[in-house]
Design a protein around this motif. Structure first.
Motif, PDB file in Angstrom:
ATOM      1  N   SER A  93       0.826  -1.211   0.000  1.00 29.91           N
ATOM      2  CA  SER A  93       0.000   0.000   0.000  1.00 29.91           C
ATOM      3  C   SER A  93       0.854   1.252   0.000  1.00 29.91           C
ATOM      4  CB  SER A  93      -0.925   0.014   1.214  1.00 29.91           C
ATOM      5  OG  SER A  93      -1.898  -0.981   1.091  1.00 29.91           O
ATOM      6  N   SER A  94       1.954   1.198   0.714  1.00 33.13           N
ATOM      7  CA  SER A  94       2.844   2.356   0.760  1.00 33.13           C
ATOM      8  C   SER A  94       3.475   2.609  -0.601  1.00 33.13           C
ATOM      9  CB  SER A  94       3.932   2.146   1.810  1.00 33.13           C
ATOM     10  OG  SER A  94       4.796   3.244   1.838  1.00 33.13           O
ATOM     11  N   TYR A 104       8.250  14.702   2.857  1.00 29.66           N
ATOM     12  CA  TYR A 104       8.495  16.079   3.269  1.00 29.66           C
ATOM     13  C   TYR A 104       8.926  16.935   2.080  1.00 29.66           C
ATOM     14  CZ  TYR A 104      10.506  20.134   5.555  1.00 29.66           C
ATOM     15  OH  TYR A 104      10.798  21.414   5.913  1.00 29.66           O
ATOM     16  N   LEU A 105       9.792  16.386   1.228  1.00 26.19           N
ATOM     17  CA  LEU A 105      10.246  17.132   0.051  1.00 26.19           C
ATOM     18  C   LEU A 105       9.097  17.393  -0.916  1.00 26.19           C
ATOM     19  CD1 LEU A 105      13.677  15.417  -0.660  1.00 26.19           C
ATOM     20  CD2 LEU A 105      13.277  17.705   0.254  1.00 26.19           C
ATOM     21  N   ARG A 106       8.155  16.485  -0.999  1.00 23.32           N
ATOM     22  CA  ARG A 106       7.018  16.637  -1.911  1.00 23.32           C
ATOM     23  C   ARG A 106       5.889  17.449  -1.306  1.00 23.32           C
ATOM     24  NH1 ARG A 106       5.507  10.949  -4.624  1.00 23.32           N
ATOM     25  NH2 ARG A 106       3.528  12.032  -4.568  1.00 23.32           N
ATOM     26  N   SER A 107       5.960  17.800  -0.030  1.00 21.17           N
ATOM     27  CA  SER A 107       4.831  18.437   0.648  1.00 21.17           C
ATOM     28  C   SER A 107       4.532  19.839   0.136  1.00 21.17           C
ATOM     29  CB  SER A 107       5.070  18.479   2.159  1.00 21.17           C
ATOM     30  OG  SER A 107       6.161  19.323   2.464  1.00 21.17           O
ATOM     31  N   ASP A 108       5.468  20.492  -0.527  1.00 20.60           N
ATOM     32  CA  ASP A 108       5.236  21.838  -1.043  1.00 20.60           C
ATOM     33  C   ASP A 108       4.544  21.843  -2.401  1.00 20.60           C
ATOM     34  OD1 ASP A 108       6.375  22.968   1.186  1.00 20.60           O
ATOM     35  OD2 ASP A 108       8.363  23.134   0.282  1.00 20.60           O
ATOM     36  N   ASN A 109       4.463  20.707  -3.058  1.00 21.48           N
ATOM     37  CA  ASN A 109       3.864  20.629  -4.388  1.00 21.48           C
ATOM     38  C   ASN A 109       2.354  20.806  -4.327  1.00 21.48           C
ATOM     39  OD1 ASN A 109       6.420  20.050  -5.213  1.00 21.48           O
ATOM     40  ND2 ASN A 109       6.040  17.899  -5.648  1.00 21.48           N
ATOM     41  N   ASP A 110       1.787  21.285  -5.418  1.00 20.94           N
ATOM     42  CA  ASP A 110       0.347  21.412  -5.551  1.00 20.94           C
ATOM     43  C   ASP A 110      -0.246  20.028  -5.818  1.00 20.94           C
ATOM     44  OD1 ASP A 110      -2.235  22.290  -5.926  1.00 20.94           O
ATOM     45  OD2 ASP A 110      -1.874  22.991  -7.973  1.00 20.94           O
ATOM     46  N   ASP A 135      -0.038  -6.635   5.610  1.00 19.46           N
ATOM     47  CA  ASP A 135       0.671  -5.532   4.954  1.00 19.46           C
ATOM     48  C   ASP A 135       0.796  -4.294   5.835  1.00 19.46           C
ATOM     49  OD1 ASP A 135       1.887  -4.361   2.530  1.00 19.46           O
ATOM     50  OD2 ASP A 135       0.128  -3.067   2.572  1.00 19.46           O
ATOM     51  N   LEU A 136      -0.093  -4.114   6.802  1.00 18.04           N
ATOM     52  CA  LEU A 136      -0.132  -2.894   7.600  1.00 18.04           C
ATOM     53  C   LEU A 136       1.200  -2.557   8.281  1.00 18.04           C
ATOM     54  CD1 LEU A 136      -1.842  -0.527   8.605  1.00 18.04           C
ATOM     55  CD2 LEU A 136      -2.526  -1.966  10.526  1.00 18.04           C
ATOM     56  N   PRO A 137       1.851  -3.471   9.011  1.00 14.72           N
ATOM     57  CA  PRO A 137       3.125  -3.081   9.648  1.00 14.72           C
ATOM     58  C   PRO A 137       4.229  -2.797   8.626  1.00 14.72           C
ATOM     59  CG  PRO A 137       2.625  -5.381  10.120  1.00 14.72           C
ATOM     60  CD  PRO A 137       1.441  -4.813   9.417  1.00 14.72           C
ATOM     61  N   PHE A 138       4.207  -3.517   7.511  1.00 12.00           N
ATOM     62  CA  PHE A 138       5.223  -3.270   6.483  1.00 12.00           C
ATOM     63  C   PHE A 138       5.009  -1.912   5.815  1.00 12.00           C
ATOM     64  CE2 PHE A 138       5.109  -7.972   6.595  1.00 12.00           C
ATOM     65  CZ  PHE A 138       6.415  -8.184   6.994  1.00 12.00           C
ATOM     66  N   SER A 139       3.752  -1.557   5.590  1.00 16.54           N
ATOM     67  CA  SER A 139       3.461  -0.243   5.017  1.00 16.54           C
ATOM     68  C   SER A 139       3.838   0.872   5.986  1.00 16.54           C
ATOM     69  CB  SER A 139       1.984  -0.127   4.651  1.00 16.54           C
ATOM     70  OG  SER A 139       1.707  -0.895   3.509  1.00 16.54           O
ATOM     71  N   ALA A 140       3.584   0.655   7.275  1.00 19.55           N
ATOM     72  CA  ALA A 140       3.969   1.660   8.269  1.00 19.55           C
ATOM     73  C   ALA A 140       5.483   1.843   8.292  1.00 19.55           C
ATOM     74  CB  ALA A 140       3.459   1.257   9.651  1.00 19.55           C
ATOM     75  N   ALA A 141       6.223   0.742   8.208  1.00 23.22           N
ATOM     76  CA  ALA A 141       7.690   0.834   8.187  1.00 23.22           C
ATOM     77  C   ALA A 141       8.170   1.530   6.917  1.00 23.22           C
ATOM     78  CB  ALA A 141       8.304  -0.562   8.300  1.00 23.22           C
ATOM     79  N   MET A 142       7.575   1.190   5.779  1.00 20.59           N
ATOM     80  CA  MET A 142       7.976   1.808   4.513  1.00 20.59           C
ATOM     81  C   MET A 142       7.618   3.291   4.511  1.00 20.59           C
ATOM     82  SD  MET A 142       9.473   1.287   1.638  1.00 20.59           S
ATOM     83  CE  MET A 142       9.413  -0.437   1.262  1.00 20.59           C
ATOM     84  N   ASP A 143       6.442   3.637   5.042  1.00 21.89           N
ATOM     85  CA  ASP A 143       6.059   5.047   5.131  1.00 21.89           C
ATOM     86  C   ASP A 143       7.024   5.822   6.021  1.00 21.89           C
ATOM     87  OD1 ASP A 143       3.878   4.944   3.431  1.00 21.89           O
ATOM     88  OD2 ASP A 143       2.451   4.499   5.038  1.00 21.89           O
ATOM     89  N   THR A 144       7.502   5.183   7.083  1.00 25.17           N
ATOM     90  CA  THR A 144       8.480   5.833   7.958  1.00 25.17           C
ATOM     91  C   THR A 144       9.788   6.071   7.213  1.00 25.17           C
ATOM     92  OG1 THR A 144       7.483   4.792   9.898  1.00 25.17           O
ATOM     93  CG2 THR A 144       9.726   5.649  10.144  1.00 25.17           C
ATOM     94  N   LEU A 145      10.217   5.095   6.428  1.00 25.94           N
ATOM     95  CA  LEU A 145      11.437   5.272   5.636  1.00 25.94           C
ATOM     96  C   LEU A 145      11.272   6.374   4.584  1.00 25.94           C
ATOM     97  CD1 LEU A 145      12.545   1.573   5.012  1.00 25.94           C
ATOM     98  CD2 LEU A 145      13.651   3.256   6.495  1.00 25.94           C
ATOM     99  N   LEU A 146      10.057   6.553   4.097  1.00 23.65           N
ATOM    100  CA  LEU A 146       9.801   7.531   3.035  1.00 23.65           C
ATOM    101  C   LEU A 146       9.387   8.904   3.564  1.00 23.65           C
ATOM    102  CD1 LEU A 146       7.998   5.201   0.496  1.00 23.65           C
ATOM    103  CD2 LEU A 146      10.288   6.155   0.311  1.00 23.65           C
ATOM    104  N   LEU A 147       9.451   9.123   4.869  1.00 23.09           N
ATOM    105  CA  LEU A 147       9.094  10.430   5.426  1.00 23.09           C
ATOM    106  C   LEU A 147       9.899  11.583   4.830  1.00 23.09           C
ATOM    107  CD1 LEU A 147       8.351   9.856   9.206  1.00 23.09           C
ATOM    108  CD2 LEU A 147       6.838  10.822   7.492  1.00 23.09           C
TER     109      LEU A 147
END
Length: 114
Positions: free
Chosen positions: A20-21, A75-81, A59-71
């Motif tokens: 999912s991540s 953050y870099l994409r957070s300024d985009n429209d 999949d939930l714990p793996f997605s949480a771990a992957m989302d943490t790695l992709l923080l």
């Protein structure tokens, strides 16, 4: 030779977990922990089949771990429209315009006479 096997196994594990991540990050910016949120939303939904529930729970714990790695990436994409990148938001906007002009969603374009 053993470090190469460990690196290969680690890369394979990363590519097969957090589905999912990974799917959430291939599209437009969906915010932080998008994969984890997608898993939880699907688990809460009445439209999700019973066969999908165990897969989402795995999949939930793996997605949480992957989302943490992709923080940092999030953050870099957070300024985009988000509206400019998201096909979902563009389709929703088009449907709202169609509904406003025709009163019937998906029917905003008049058919050419034959």
């Amino acid at each position: 030779m053993k470090p190469i096997k460990a690196i290969t196994a680690g890369c394979m594990l990363l590519t097969t977990s957090g589905c999912s991540s990974v799917m959430s990050h291939t599209g437009a910016d969906q915010g932080y922990y998008a994969g984890t949120r997608a898993n939880v939303n699907m688990m809460k939904s009445d439209d999700t089949s019973w066969a999908m529930m165990p897969l989402l729970a795995i999949d939930l714990p793996f997605s949480a771990a992957m989302d943490t790695l992709l923080l940092p990436y999030d953050y870099l994409r957070s300024d985009n429209d988000k509206a400019a990148e998201s096909p979902k938001i563009r389709v929703q906007h088009d449907e709202e315009q169609n509904l406003a002009t025709s009163g019937n969603p998906g029917q905003g374009i008049e058919a050419a006479p034959h």
